[in-house]
Design an enzyme around this catalytic site. Structure first.
Site, short mmCIF file in Angstrom:
data_model
loop_
_atom_site.label_atom_id
_atom_site.label_comp_id
_atom_site.label_asym_id
_atom_site.label_seq_id
_atom_site.Cartn_x
_atom_site.Cartn_y
_atom_site.Cartn_z
CD GLU A 13 32.96 21.49 -1.36
OE1 GLU A 13 33.54 21.36 -0.26
OE2 GLU A 13 32.62 20.84 -2.28
CB CYS A 60 37.93 27.98 -0.80
SG CYS A 60 36.50 27.10 -1.80
CB CYS A 63 37.00 28.57 -5.78
SG CYS A 63 35.43 28.25 -5.91
CG HIS A 67 39.97 32.63 -1.05
ND1 HIS A 67 39.39 33.65 -0.43
CD2 HIS A 67 38.86 31.62 -1.02
CE1 HIS A 67 38.03 33.41 0.00
NE2 HIS A 67 37.93 32.05 -0.53
NE ARG A 478 30.31 28.46 -4.07
CZ ARG A 478 31.16 27.60 -4.68
NH1 ARG A 478 32.46 28.28 -5.34
NH2 ARG A 478 30.95 26.49 -5.12
CB SER A 501 29.34 31.74 1.70
OG SER A 501 29.15 31.05 0.31
CB CYS A 545 31.07 27.90 -1.34
SG CYS A 545 32.73 27.22 -1.01
CB CYS A 548 36.29 30.13 1.89
SG CYS A 548 34.77 30.55 0.96
#
Lengths: 566, 160
Positions: A13, A60, A63, A67, A478, A501, A545, A548
């Site tokens: 993503e 994001c 997901c 958040h 993650r 990330s 990812c 986000c």
């Protein structure tokens, strides 16, 4: 020296670019750059802190829950709110099933194609595939007819000239080691996992009233009423439905995902010595006990791959650096900023697109460099499991022990690309086995007549202090996710998110230390610089990812999947 | 015939919000018959797969990078949609493109597909639309209603 550029890394993503220098068939240096940037605090400043989760939910692309959780926890931390046990358990179930679903999707739909050759699966013998499958699992679908059906479906699809999600694969690459039958087995389960994930995520629709974008998060608890006898509440019928879905989730993980993971891993044991990375691991821990608050997976820090010591996490020691990122701090270069005082002043100083290479001696990424006591930290399921394993967490020690024994590899094999991918599976297994227990606790709590889901005493802003600050941690699929909030006069004064990330994809810092992706790529063998599947293996093992961390800066300036070798 | 009206986009990124805003506005202004599902898909990909199952007709509203002037609108149909997405004209190409192909692979791609898109001017992280795209939102709403009407789906205005 040849420099390889992979831009963008596909099957993630968001947008990520890797530049790597190759010498003697191995990567000797690497740079991770995301050509996007973020700035959520712009949107949140001045708003009611109780509304923040509704915005952060859309950070994001994939997901939507993580958040929201981190945001409501940050506000609860700032205001000193303790949520009722039922709300804690409902959150555990929502987070847990998100983890389980996300890990399965990552393995089959984003990562497996680095190890599994779909084109080779077309050549497999369905009968032999069924007998291979029966040696690894007693999953009832594993029959010759079933595998033949999958193969036919795949052939018809390929005949249409549409590889679709399988395009951009490195088919026939010399680094692909699975026999055709193992490839067909994994491909069949790729499709099965698609159907499975559709069902299990219905739990979010039940507990969130709506999915995608669940609506029941609330500062102080949850906004789903609990009443065993009401049609419009979380009632006995809905609890039974959830129980059935959790059973289904657990079965698939135990009988399909883990056996496939072990079968694939047994052909790629050399990857247990590749991709080690920075060797420092950070986990915020997760799944608080509804009464004591003690987390099921303990939080902690491991330094220098030393499993004999686990250090406590102190949020004060987190700081973000921008020495190699396209931002400017009011305090100047060389200094980190704690998230409470985070700044996001973008100043792009990179080359004008289209360009061949980034100026990696200077600033080269839109991702900041979060550091813990000035050290780069890897986050994610491997960090979570290593911290739990080294802390003596029984469920983790048992599960990790079984996998190491099955593959006949030592514990040091965990510090690798394969270790990262394996840890995600083990995390998924432990969580899938734990989920029914949280549901049972919830049922017992409701059975005793406790119907509370929201702590109301601090809901009214007149009960708040004039200034407050807090942080919300969540061990997301993650890894370590943190939101930091400063509240003044009932409004948001500053808001920063340091997402998993960002830790992993970070560029070099003020000391020139590489970020986790960059360090993990050092020493990675590259069989064919024009088809660097090995880079994807290590990068995908982190489950990047960046949707986000960042957002699209220049939708048209970026090339479609390109690999450039200089 | 089951029909899905799907708004795609990130509501936190300026014009990227267009698709979601259009379907939210329509859902606020009109009642639709039961055969139509109106869905805010956000930026999700595979998570939307359950909603495609059993859908005969799909109408997508999205911000689409066409190279045309900001705020200009475009209609695409059928196989042009995944094809256009493959050449990266939408900020969500990964999600929606993969979603449609996976649905096809699983044997439940919608029989009929239409996409109405608007050219974004800005996709920075903020919640304001550019004036050009803001001016096109109502136009898009009208196009979507006309498309639905051609499929025999009538929108009944909500009172007030």
């Amino acid at each position: 020296m040849a420099r390889i550029v992979v831009d963008p890394i596909t099957r993630i993503e968001g947008h990520l670019r890797i530049e790597a220098e190759v010498s003697g068939g191995k990567i000797v240096d690497a740079w991770s750059s995301s050509t996007m940037f973020r700035g959520i605090e712009k949107i949140l400043k001045g708003r009611d802190p109780r509304d923040a989760w509704y915005f952060t939910q859309r950070f994001c692309g994939v997901c939507t829950t993580v958040h929201s959780i981190a945001s409501v926890r940050a506000v609860e931390n700032a205001l000193g709110i303790k949520v009722p046990p039922n709300a804690e358990l409902i959150r555990n179930i929502i987070m847990g099933i998100q983890n389980v679903q996300d890990h399965v999707i990552h393995f089959y739909h984003l990562h497996a194609l680095d190890w599994v050759d779909i084109v080779s699966a077309l050549k497999a013998d369905p009968a032999k595939t069924a007998s291979l499958a029966s040696t690894v699992s007693d999953w009832p679908l594993n029959s010759p007819t079933y595998f033949k059906g999958v193969q036919d479906k795949l052939k018809a699809f390929v005949a249409k000239g549409r590889l679709g999600p399988f395009a951009n694969g490195y088919w026939g690459h010399s680094a692909m080691k699975l026999p055709p039958e193992a490839n067909l087995m994994a491909t069949a389960h790729y499709l099965e996992a698609l159907e499975w994930q559709k069902d299990v995520i219905r739990i979010h629709a039940i507990l969130g009233s709506k999915n995608p974008h669940p609506q029941t998060f609330l500062v102080g608890g949850m906004a789903i009423p609990v009443d065993p006898d009401s049609q419009n509440a979380l009632n006995a019928d809905k609890l039974i439905t959830i129980s059935g879905l959790l059973k289904k989730a657990k079965e698939f993980v135990e009988k399909v995902y883990i056996p496939d993971l072990l079968a694939v891993a047994s052909f790629y044991k050399d990857w247990a010595a590749i991709g080690g990375g920075v060797g420092n691991y950070l986990s915020y821990g997760e799944f608080p006990d509804p009464i004591t608050g003690k987390q099921f997976f303990p939080p902690g820090i491991i330094l220098g791959k030393d499993l004999s010591k686990v250090y406590p996490v102190d949020q004060k020691k987190v700081a973000e650096y921008v020495d190699h990122s396209w931002f400017e701090y009011s305090g100047g270069q060389g200094k980190g900023a704690h998230p409470y005082d985070g700044e996001t002043e973008a100043k792009y100083s990179g080359p004008k697109p289209p360009y061949k290479n980034l100026d990696t001696d200077r600033k080269y990424s839109w991702v900041k460099s979060p550091r813990y006591e000035e050290k780069p930290m890897e986050v994610g399921p491997l960090a979570k499991l290593l911290v739990a394993y080294a802390s003596g967490h029984k469920e983790t020690q048992d599960a990790v022990g079984l996998v190491l024994k099955h593959l006949n590899v030592p514990a040091t094999a965990l510090f690798s690309t394969l270790g990262r991918t394996g840890a995600r599976g083990i995390d998924c297994l432990i969580t899938a086995q734990q989920l029914p227990k949280w549901l049972q606790q919830l049922e017992e709590s409701i059975g005793k007549g406790d119907l509370r889901v929201h702590a109301q005493e601090k809901w009214d802003p007149s009960s708040w202090p004039s200034e407050a600050q807090g942080y919300g941690w969540h061990e997301a699929p993650r890894g370590a996710l943190g939101h930091w909030i400063k509240i003044k006069d009932k409004q948001i004064l500053n808001y920063q998110a340091v997402v998993p990330s960002t830790w992993n994809a970070s560029p070099r810092d003020h000391k020139g230390q590489r970020g986790p992706y960059e360090e993990a790529l050092i020493g990675t063998p590259i069989a064919d610089p024009n088809r660097p599947v090995e880079i994807l293996r290590t990068i995908h093992s982190f489950d990047p990812c960046l949707a986000c961390a960042v957002h699209v800066l220049d939708a048209t300036g970026n090339e479609i999947v390109s690999v450039k070798v200089k | 015939m089951r029909t899905l009206l799907l708004g795609i986009g990130n509501t936190l990124m300026n014009d990227d919000a267009a698709g979601v805003l259009v379907i939210q506005n329509l859902a606020a202004k009109f009642f639709f018959p039961e055969e139509l599902t109106v869905l805010d898909g956000g930026t999700l990909g595979l998570d939307l797969l359950p909603y495609l199952e059993g859908v005969d007709r799909l109408l997508v509203v999205d911000a689409v990078e066409t190279g045309g002037p900001v705020g200009s609108i475009i209609r695409m149909t059928g196989d042009d949609i995944p094809l256009a997405l493959a050449t990266k004209v939408s900020p969500h190409q990964m999600g929606l493109k993969d979603l449609l192909l996976v649905a096809d692979l699983q044997g439940y791609a919608p029989k009929e597909m239409v996409l109405w898109g608007v050219q974004p001017g800005s996709i920075e992280m903020d919640i304001e639309l550019t004036p050009e795209v803001a001016a096109s939102i109502e136009l898009l709403e009208g196009k979507v209603l006309a498309e639905l009407a051609a499929w025999g789906i009538t929108a009944t205005p909500k009172s007030n």
